[in-house]
Design a protein around this motif. Structure first.
Motif, PDB file in Angstrom:
ATOM      1  N   LEU A  25       0.823  -1.206   0.000  1.00  0.00           N
ATOM      2  CA  LEU A  25       0.000   0.000   0.000  1.00  0.00           C
ATOM      3  C   LEU A  25       0.860   1.260   0.000  1.00  0.00           C
ATOM      4  CD1 LEU A  25      -2.834  -0.985   2.517  1.00  0.00           C
ATOM      5  CD2 LEU A  25      -3.077  -0.622   0.063  1.00  0.00           C
ATOM      6  N   LEU A  26       1.908   1.259   0.838  1.00  0.00           N
ATOM      7  CA  LEU A  26       2.742   2.459   0.988  1.00  0.00           C
ATOM      8  C   LEU A  26       3.880   2.518  -0.024  1.00  0.00           C
ATOM      9  CD1 LEU A  26       3.108   2.782   4.877  1.00  0.00           C
ATOM     10  CD2 LEU A  26       1.268   3.561   3.397  1.00  0.00           C
ATOM     11  N   ARG A  27       4.132   1.372  -0.688  1.00  0.00           N
ATOM     12  CA  ARG A  27       5.276   1.276  -1.605  1.00  0.00           C
ATOM     13  C   ARG A  27       6.576   1.594  -0.869  1.00  0.00           C
ATOM     14  NH1 ARG A  27       2.762   4.140  -7.080  1.00  0.00           N
ATOM     15  NH2 ARG A  27       0.966   2.731  -7.259  1.00  0.00           N
ATOM     16  N   SER A 204      -6.993   2.281  16.967  1.00  0.00           N
ATOM     17  CA  SER A 204      -6.417   1.525  15.856  1.00  0.00           C
ATOM     18  C   SER A 204      -7.247   1.709  14.588  1.00  0.00           C
ATOM     19  CB  SER A 204      -6.332   0.045  16.217  1.00  0.00           C
ATOM     20  OG  SER A 204      -7.634  -0.519  16.356  1.00  0.00           O
ATOM     21  N   ILE A 205      -6.653   1.325  13.453  1.00  0.00           N
ATOM     22  CA  ILE A 205      -7.350   1.391  12.175  1.00  0.00           C
ATOM     23  C   ILE A 205      -7.243   0.049  11.468  1.00  0.00           C
ATOM     24  CG2 ILE A 205      -6.988   3.867  11.880  1.00  0.00           C
ATOM     25  CD1 ILE A 205      -4.754   3.123   9.838  1.00  0.00           C
ATOM     26  N   THR A 206      -8.222  -0.247  10.639  1.00  0.00           N
ATOM     27  CA  THR A 206      -8.175  -1.476   9.859  1.00  0.00           C
ATOM     28  C   THR A 206      -7.333  -1.251   8.602  1.00  0.00           C
ATOM     29  OG1 THR A 206     -10.138  -0.897   8.576  1.00  0.00           O
ATOM     30  CG2 THR A 206     -10.482  -2.072  10.662  1.00  0.00           C
ATOM     31  N   LEU A 207      -6.983  -2.343   7.943  1.00  0.00           N
ATOM     32  CA  LEU A 207      -6.248  -2.234   6.682  1.00  0.00           C
ATOM     33  C   LEU A 207      -7.102  -1.526   5.623  1.00  0.00           C
ATOM     34  CD1 LEU A 207      -4.580  -5.752   6.624  1.00  0.00           C
ATOM     35  CD2 LEU A 207      -3.391  -3.563   6.827  1.00  0.00           C
ATOM     36  N   GLU A 208      -8.407  -1.719   5.707  1.00  0.00           N
ATOM     37  CA  GLU A 208      -9.303  -1.051   4.769  1.00  0.00           C
ATOM     38  C   GLU A 208      -9.292   0.460   5.006  1.00  0.00           C
ATOM     39  OE1 GLU A 208      -9.958  -5.175   4.865  1.00  0.00           O
ATOM     40  OE2 GLU A 208     -10.110  -3.756   6.551  1.00  0.00           O
ATOM     41  N   GLN A 209      -9.278   0.881   6.267  1.00  0.00           N
ATOM     42  CA  GLN A 209      -9.210   2.312   6.573  1.00  0.00           C
ATOM     43  C   GLN A 209      -7.884   2.917   6.114  1.00  0.00           C
ATOM     44  OE1 GLN A 209     -10.228   1.754  10.813  1.00  0.00           O
ATOM     45  NE2 GLN A 209     -11.783   3.346  10.537  1.00  0.00           N
ATOM     46  N   ASP A 211      -6.156   1.864   3.540  1.00  0.00           N
ATOM     47  CA  ASP A 211      -6.299   1.974   2.084  1.00  0.00           C
ATOM     48  C   ASP A 211      -7.084   3.228   1.717  1.00  0.00           C
ATOM     49  OD1 ASP A 211      -6.117   1.370  -0.566  1.00  0.00           O
ATOM     50  OD2 ASP A 211      -7.222  -0.510  -0.461  1.00  0.00           O
ATOM     51  N   GLU A 212      -8.174   3.480   2.438  1.00  0.00           N
ATOM     52  CA  GLU A 212      -8.999   4.662   2.172  1.00  0.00           C
ATOM     53  C   GLU A 212      -8.235   5.955   2.467  1.00  0.00           C
ATOM     54  OE1 GLU A 212     -12.413   4.085   4.588  1.00  0.00           O
ATOM     55  OE2 GLU A 212     -13.147   2.350   3.437  1.00  0.00           O
ATOM     56  N   ALA A 213      -7.443   5.940   3.551  1.00  0.00           N
ATOM     57  CA  ALA A 213      -6.670   7.134   3.908  1.00  0.00           C
ATOM     58  C   ALA A 213      -5.643   7.457   2.822  1.00  0.00           C
ATOM     59  CB  ALA A 213      -5.982   6.929   5.250  1.00  0.00           C
ATOM     60  N   LEU A 214      -5.044   6.445   2.269  1.00  0.00           N
ATOM     61  CA  LEU A 214      -4.081   6.663   1.181  1.00  0.00           C
ATOM     62  C   LEU A 214      -4.771   7.237  -0.051  1.00  0.00           C
ATOM     63  CD1 LEU A 214      -1.871   3.470   1.466  1.00  0.00           C
ATOM     64  CD2 LEU A 214      -1.023   5.805   1.479  1.00  0.00           C
ATOM     65  N   ALA A 215      -5.939   6.687  -0.366  1.00  0.00           N
ATOM     66  CA  ALA A 215      -6.666   7.140  -1.550  1.00  0.00           C
ATOM     67  C   ALA A 215      -7.112   8.588  -1.423  1.00  0.00           C
ATOM     68  CB  ALA A 215      -7.866   6.231  -1.798  1.00  0.00           C
ATOM     69  N   SER A 216      -7.415   9.008  -0.187  1.00  0.00           N
ATOM     70  CA  SER A 216      -7.910  10.375   0.025  1.00  0.00           C
ATOM     71  C   SER A 216      -6.811  11.350   0.437  1.00  0.00           C
ATOM     72  CB  SER A 216      -9.010  10.368   1.095  1.00  0.00           C
ATOM     73  OG  SER A 216      -8.494   9.864   2.330  1.00  0.00           O
ATOM     74  N   GLY A 217      -5.549  10.845   0.536  1.00  0.00           N
ATOM     75  CA  GLY A 217      -4.443  11.713   0.914  1.00  0.00           C
ATOM     76  C   GLY A 217      -4.409  12.080   2.378  1.00  0.00           C
ATOM     77  N   ASN A 218      -5.007  11.240   3.237  1.00  0.00           N
ATOM     78  CA  ASN A 218      -5.081  11.530   4.675  1.00  0.00           C
ATOM     79  C   ASN A 218      -4.218  10.592   5.520  1.00  0.00           C
ATOM     80  OD1 ASN A 218      -6.936  13.679   4.510  1.00  0.00           O
ATOM     81  ND2 ASN A 218      -8.634  12.218   4.271  1.00  0.00           N
TER      82      ASN A 218
END
Length: 318
Positions: A25-27, A204-209, A211-218
């Motif tokens: 996800l983070l590369r 804590s955050i899930t892996l899905e959250q 992923d969403e944070a990365l997509a939204s730049g947060n």
């Protein structure tokens, strides 16, 4: 990209699976976890990114907390529900009060034998690998501390516990030992880690959250500074000249452990007054005048100097 992610690991994934997912996800290649969770366990899994991988060993120094479900009357080779059943016994009729009385005997410093199926290295090879090959293993007991052990529910043959303990404590071994003491065997059927060091399940955050944070730049909202892993150590605030010595790995003068300006918070099992001389090294974080942590230093009583043992700059930037 440097920092710590407080991931809520789902049941079914290994800790390595989570790290691999975060890498993708983070590369980022410099990614690691602090404190392994078995696939059947869920909850707080600290994932360190970049420079924060250098503080992974310190993240759980202030202990961990769990909620566990234990089934009595069955013994498995792995001490959990995924193992092969070795033995079954009738569960004795014990009251809630009797179980609570037994639990109190497990509180405090003690020696605990890890499960044969564990990641502990034997001659460089994980114990679980040798156990799977059919080798009969007897691991050495290790010092642990169980600080809190509360019975949440008891309905034969299942009991639910809330546990606070030092790092290195195996809840599977606790379940096994409880079964041995009751004479009927037991295994761990479910485990939720609610805290690892300063990181809690509520935050804590899930892996899905993620992923969403990365997509939204947060992403920055969830990427915690590496300093959080060291906050239980006292701070040595140094000037710019001394900081340069620290960043180059040189020893330096600052108030020693006996100074009233330093407060050593004891890690679990080290007593109210912190580590005793000769038992545990006395560590402190080195901070600039703005309070940012740049290194972890160890006290050298013979020279009455601090020696940097883990430096986090200058690549941290300004």
């Amino acid at each position: 990209m440097d920092g710590i992610l407080n991931i809520n690991k789902p049941v079914g994934l290994t800790s390595h699976d989570v790290v691999a997912r975060v890498r993708r996800l983070l590369r980022q290649q410099r990614v690691g976890h602090a404190g392994t969770l078995d696939p059947l366990a869920s909850g707080v899994l600290p994932v360190c990114v970049g420079l924060a991988t250098r503080v992974a060993d310190y993240l759980s120094e202030s202990g961990k907390a769990y909620q566990a479900e234990i089934v009595l009357g069955v013994e498995t080779d792995t001490y959990d529900r995924e193992g092969q059943v070795l033995n079954t016994q009738p569960v004795p009729d014990v009251s809630r009060e009797q179980i609570e009385s037994l639990l109190r005997t497990f509180i405090g410093p003690q020696l605990q034998v890890p499960p044969p199926y564990s990641a502990i290295k034997l001659q460089g090879e994980p114990a679980y690998r040798r156990a799977r090959a059919g080798e009969s293993l007897k691991l050495e007991a290790r010092p642990v501390v169980i600080e809190r052990l509360v019975l949440l529910a008891w309905e034969k043959p299942r009991l639910q516990l809330e546990i606070e303990c030092s790092k290195g404590t195996y809840i599977r071994s606790l379940a096994h030992d409880l079964g041995q003491r009751l004479g009927c065997g037991a295994y761990l059927s479910a485990l939720l880690r609610t805290r690892s060091g300063p990181l809690t399940l509520q935050e804590s955050i899930t892996l899905e959250q993620l992923d969403e944070a990365l997509a939204s730049g947060n992403l920055e909202r969830y990427l915690l500074p590496l300093d959080i892993a060291l906050q239980h150590y006292p701070a040595l605030v140094v000037d710019a000249k001394t900081l340069q010595r620290v960043l180059h790995g040189n020893s330096f003068r600052a108030p020693g452990p006996e100074s009233e300006s330093l407060t050593f918070a004891p890690a679990p099992g080290r007593g109210k007054d912190g580590p005793h001389p000769g038992e545990q090294p006395q560590l402190a974080r080195v901070c600039d005048e703005q309070g940012r942590t740049w290194a972890l230093a160890v006290w050298k009583p013979e020279q009455r100097l601090w020696q940097p043992m883990r430096v986090f700059g200058p690549e941290r930037g300004s």
